[in-house]
Design a protein around this motif. Sequence first.
Motif, PDB file in Angstrom:
ATOM      1  N   HIS A 173       0.837  -1.213   0.000  1.00  0.00           N
ATOM      2  CA  HIS A 173       0.000   0.000   0.000  1.00  0.00           C
ATOM      3  C   HIS A 173       0.868   1.258   0.000  1.00  0.00           C
ATOM      4  N   HIS A 224       1.543   4.296  -2.815  1.00  0.00           N
ATOM      5  CA  HIS A 224       1.506   5.761  -2.628  1.00  0.00           C
ATOM      6  C   HIS A 224       2.759   6.418  -3.217  1.00  0.00           C
ATOM      7  N   HIS A 271      -5.954   6.554  -2.723  1.00  0.00           N
ATOM      8  CA  HIS A 271      -6.780   5.492  -2.167  1.00  0.00           C
ATOM      9  C   HIS A 271      -7.835   5.054  -3.166  1.00  0.00           C
TER      10      HIS A 271
HETATM   11 ZN   LIG Z   1      -2.947   5.068   2.197  1.00  0.00          ZN
END
Ligand SMILES: [Zn+2]
Length: 175
Positions: free
Chosen positions: A129, A133, A139
């Motif tokens: 995750h 980014h 998201h």
């Molecule tokens: Zn995040």
Amino acid sequence: MRIALLALGDVDGSVMVELRDRVEGVFHCPVEIGEGFDDLASVHDLPRGQYLASKLLDSIAVRKVERDERVVGIVDVDLYAPGLSFVFGEADVLHGVAIVSLSRLRQEYYGLTPEENLFLERATKEIVHEVGHTLGLGHCANSRCVMHFSNGLADTDWKGVNFCFNCCPKMEFLL
Ligand SMILES: [Zn+2]
Ligand SMILES: [Zn+2]
């Protein structure tokens, strides 16, 4: 792209090896365990008993040089950010670095029976995750996608380790 995982402070070496292999399985790019550092004292907030995520990120950002490299610091202490009681992780998109905390990913943190595989699975999702980014991904609304925001571990356990069909092409474009 290459990914380096750095143990910051005291992190179990066998956990680092497991996480390296699992992250490699998601990104299909070289993932190495880089040289971390031991002393977290400068980012320790004594009254809170926690560590400031952004300060740790800064300490990794000054070391990163390669453009095609992503660096993720792994800590086994509790992280916080201003305004939040804790954070699982944080990313610095500009410098391509991120940080992930293992401490709240274990069942035993909540007084439950340890589950090693579940713990490693959660940590892998958090790392993937945060790397997402650093690649510029935001998201994702898909609750099964690794880029879905985890409000708590129930969200983390529900989502997968992979990018959904919407995020995947965006990520490949950036690699
Ligand atoms: Zn995040
Ligand atoms: Zn997605």
